[in-house]
Design a protein around this motif. Structure first.
Motif, PDB file in Angstrom:
ATOM      1  N   VAL A  44      24.763  41.912  46.324  1.00 51.58           N
ATOM      2  CA  VAL A  44      25.929  42.763  45.447  1.00 51.58           C
ATOM      3  C   VAL A  44      26.768  43.623  46.343  1.00 51.58           C
ATOM      4  O   VAL A  44      28.051  43.622  46.152  1.00 51.58           O
ATOM      5  N   ARG A  45      26.259  44.197  47.531  1.00 48.96           N
ATOM      6  CA  ARG A  45      27.202  44.609  48.342  1.00 48.96           C
ATOM      7  C   ARG A  45      27.954  43.735  49.082  1.00 48.96           C
ATOM      8  O   ARG A  45      29.180  44.201  49.324  1.00 48.96           O
ATOM      9  N   LYS A  46      27.435  42.784  49.415  1.00 53.75           N
ATOM     10  CA  LYS A  46      28.377  41.948  50.269  1.00 53.75           C
ATOM     11  C   LYS A  46      29.564  41.459  49.225  1.00 53.75           C
ATOM     12  O   LYS A  46      30.854  41.265  49.857  1.00 53.75           O
ATOM     13  N   ILE A  47      29.362  41.126  48.019  1.00 53.13           N
ATOM     14  CA  ILE A  47      30.283  40.533  46.920  1.00 53.13           C
ATOM     15  C   ILE A  47      31.078  41.858  46.840  1.00 53.13           C
ATOM     16  O   ILE A  47      32.678  41.620  46.756  1.00 53.13           O
ATOM     17  N   GLN A  48      30.987  43.032  46.692  1.00 52.99           N
ATOM     18  CA  GLN A  48      31.902  44.002  46.451  1.00 52.99           C
ATOM     19  C   GLN A  48      32.634  44.088  47.733  1.00 52.99           C
ATOM     20  O   GLN A  48      33.843  44.539  47.479  1.00 52.99           O
ATOM     21  N   VAL A  49      32.050  44.058  48.863  1.00 54.67           N
ATOM     22  CA  VAL A  49      32.945  44.051  50.122  1.00 54.67           C
ATOM     23  C   VAL A  49      34.078  43.086  50.215  1.00 54.67           C
ATOM     24  O   VAL A  49      35.233  43.333  50.385  1.00 54.67           O
ATOM     25  N   ARG A  50      33.424  41.869  49.974  1.00 57.15           N
ATOM     26  CA  ARG A  50      34.678  40.633  49.975  1.00 57.15           C
ATOM     27  C   ARG A  50      35.546  40.726  48.702  1.00 57.15           C
ATOM     28  O   ARG A  50      36.713  40.741  49.096  1.00 57.15           O
ATOM     29  N   GLU A  51      35.253  41.391  47.700  1.00 57.67           N
ATOM     30  CA  GLU A  51      36.314  41.486  46.621  1.00 57.67           C
ATOM     31  C   GLU A  51      37.347  42.706  46.933  1.00 57.67           C
ATOM     32  O   GLU A  51      38.513  42.575  46.764  1.00 57.67           O
ATOM     33  N   ARG A  52      36.858  43.690  47.489  1.00 53.29           N
ATOM     34  CA  ARG A  52      37.553  44.939  47.942  1.00 53.29           C
ATOM     35  C   ARG A  52      38.683  44.386  49.297  1.00 53.29           C
ATOM     36  O   ARG A  52      39.634  44.837  49.134  1.00 53.29           O
ATOM     37  N   ALA A  53      38.039  43.743  49.978  1.00 53.25           N
ATOM     38  CA  ALA A  53      39.017  42.963  51.108  1.00 53.25           C
ATOM     39  C   ALA A  53      39.914  42.289  50.515  1.00 53.25           C
ATOM     40  O   ALA A  53      41.206  42.115  50.814  1.00 53.25           O
ATOM     41  N   ARG A  54      39.706  41.476  49.565  1.00 56.60           N
ATOM     42  CA  ARG A  54      40.742  40.487  48.805  1.00 56.60           C
ATOM     43  C   ARG A  54      41.820  41.417  48.279  1.00 56.60           C
ATOM     44  O   ARG A  54      42.801  41.089  48.274  1.00 56.60           O
ATOM     45  N   GLU A  55      41.095  42.265  47.433  1.00 57.97           N
ATOM     46  CA  GLU A  55      42.356  43.023  46.899  1.00 57.97           C
ATOM     47  C   GLU A  55      43.226  43.830  47.895  1.00 57.97           C
ATOM     48  O   GLU A  55      44.650  43.910  47.724  1.00 57.97           O
ATOM     49  N   ILE A  56      42.745  44.191  48.934  1.00 58.80           N
ATOM     50  CA  ILE A  56      43.748  45.080  49.951  1.00 58.80           C
ATOM     51  C   ILE A  56      44.578  43.866  50.663  1.00 58.80           C
ATOM     52  O   ILE A  56      45.841  44.168  50.730  1.00 58.80           O
ATOM     53  N   VAL A  57      44.190  42.939  51.089  1.00 56.84           N
ATOM     54  CA  VAL A  57      44.856  41.523  51.392  1.00 56.84           C
ATOM     55  C   VAL A  57      46.040  41.117  50.188  1.00 56.84           C
ATOM     56  O   VAL A  57      47.202  41.077  50.691  1.00 56.84           O
ATOM     57  N   ASP A  58      45.672  41.211  49.179  1.00 59.61           N
ATOM     58  CA  ASP A  58      46.614  40.858  48.275  1.00 59.61           C
ATOM     59  C   ASP A  58      47.718  41.821  47.872  1.00 59.61           C
ATOM     60  O   ASP A  58      48.923  41.489  47.693  1.00 59.61           O
ATOM     61  N   ALA A  59      47.195  42.993  48.117  1.00 62.97           N
ATOM     62  CA  ALA A  59      48.308  44.194  47.989  1.00 62.97           C
ATOM     63  C   ALA A  59      49.199  43.901  49.057  1.00 62.97           C
ATOM     64  O   ALA A  59      50.407  44.471  48.788  1.00 62.97           O
ATOM     65  N   ALA A  60      48.856  43.811  50.322  1.00 64.86           N
ATOM     66  CA  ALA A  60      49.504  43.857  51.388  1.00 64.86           C
ATOM     67  C   ALA A  60      50.645  42.606  51.423  1.00 64.86           C
ATOM     68  O   ALA A  60      51.841  42.720  51.892  1.00 64.86           O
ATOM     69  N   LYS A  61      50.494  41.501  50.612  1.00 70.09           N
ATOM     70  CA  LYS A  61      51.232  40.435  50.479  1.00 70.09           C
ATOM     71  C   LYS A  61      52.187  40.645  49.316  1.00 70.09           C
ATOM     72  O   LYS A  61      53.030  39.994  49.579  1.00 70.09           O
ATOM     73  N   ARG A  62      51.836  41.409  48.372  1.00 67.92           N
ATOM     74  CA  ARG A  62      52.673  41.599  46.984  1.00 67.92           C
ATOM     75  C   ARG A  62      53.861  42.316  47.526  1.00 67.92           C
ATOM     76  O   ARG A  62      54.022  43.245  48.290  1.00 67.92           O
ATOM     77  N   PRO A  63      55.093  41.809  46.930  1.00 71.49           N
ATOM     78  CA  PRO A  63      56.372  42.310  47.309  1.00 71.49           C
ATOM     79  C   PRO A  63      56.210  43.657  46.624  1.00 71.49           C
ATOM     80  O   PRO A  63      55.767  43.999  45.461  1.00 71.49           O
ATOM     81  N   PRO A  64      57.346  44.691  47.151  1.00 73.56           N
ATOM     82  CA  PRO A  64      57.305  46.053  46.643  1.00 73.56           C
ATOM     83  C   PRO A  64      57.922  45.829  45.255  1.00 73.56           C
ATOM     84  O   PRO A  64      58.776  45.059  45.012  1.00 73.56           O
ATOM     85  N   THR A  65      57.516  46.707  44.331  1.00 74.71           N
ATOM     86  CA  THR A  65      57.848  46.814  42.951  1.00 74.71           C
ATOM     87  C   THR A  65      59.120  47.679  42.840  1.00 74.71           C
ATOM     88  O   THR A  65      59.378  48.615  43.654  1.00 74.71           O
ATOM     89  N   GLU A  66      60.035  47.259  41.726  1.00 76.00           N
ATOM     90  CA  GLU A  66      61.314  48.088  41.532  1.00 76.00           C
ATOM     91  C   GLU A  66      60.806  49.428  40.852  1.00 76.00           C
ATOM     92  O   GLU A  66      59.735  49.411  40.082  1.00 76.00           O
ATOM     93  N   PRO A  67      61.553  50.491  41.191  1.00 71.87           N
ATOM     94  CA  PRO A  67      61.143  51.848  40.421  1.00 71.87           C
ATOM     95  C   PRO A  67      61.372  51.581  39.079  1.00 71.87           C
ATOM     96  O   PRO A  67      62.095  50.833  38.459  1.00 71.87           O
ATOM     97  N   PHE A  68      60.555  52.633  38.438  1.00 64.18           N
ATOM     98  CA  PHE A  68      60.369  52.566  37.082  1.00 64.18           C
ATOM     99  C   PHE A  68      61.710  53.272  36.418  1.00 64.18           C
ATOM    100  O   PHE A  68      62.223  54.297  36.989  1.00 64.18           O
ATOM    101  N   ASP A  69      62.310  52.560  35.465  1.00 64.65           N
ATOM    102  CA  ASP A  69      63.558  53.240  34.693  1.00 64.65           C
ATOM    103  C   ASP A  69      63.083  54.245  33.775  1.00 64.65           C
ATOM    104  O   ASP A  69      62.773  54.030  32.719  1.00 64.65           O
TER     105      ASP A  69
END
Length: 147
Positions: free
Chosen positions: A90-115
């Protein structure tokens, strides 16, 4: 051993670091234990050359905790209780999923400010100008069409 002799320093410290990693001892505790082992190493004049503490601590970087290949014998997991194996996976899976979230967030373009305008303010704004070429070129874009 009480004294770690010159010819065996590297091997003994490697085996010790591997055992610490296999037991998943927290990093700060493992470093303290490795320093204690390093203090028992022969140094000059008894030894031919010095064995720096950094070289001993670097052995903790060789494998990730719990994954010291070559240290655990085949079938060692069979001796562990089932619940411990499940917790480890379970710990290994959680670490892998959290790492994937961090990598995906770094690749995501910046969002437009909320109107954050009220409905009345948004409706009172001027309408966007029509497209220069409907469906192809918006008004704020420029386009070069070679002929």
């Amino acid at each position: 051993p009480e004294v770690i002799k010159d010819g065996a320093r590297d091997t003994i410290l490697f085996e010790y670091a591997s055992s610490l990693l296999a037991r998943e001892i927290p990093r700060h505790e493992a470093e303290t234990l490795m320093r204690s082992a390093w203090d028992r190493c022969e140094q000059p004049p008894k030894a031919k050359d010095t064995y720096p503490v950094d070289k001993a601590l670097a052995k903790l970087n060789r494998y990730e905790p719990g994954r010291s290949e070559g240290y655990e014998k085949q079938g060692a997991n069979e001796d562990k209780p089932f619940d411990m194996l499940v917790i480890s996976e379970v710990r290994k899976i959680q670490v892998r999923e959290r790492a994937r979230e961090i990598v995906d967030a770094a690749k995501r373009p910046p969002t437009e400010p909320f109107d954050a305008g009220t409905l009345a303010e948004i409706l009172a704004r001027p309408a966007d100008p029509p497209a220069r070429i409907q469906g192809l070129v918006p008004w704020e874009a420029s386009t070069l069409i070679p002929a």
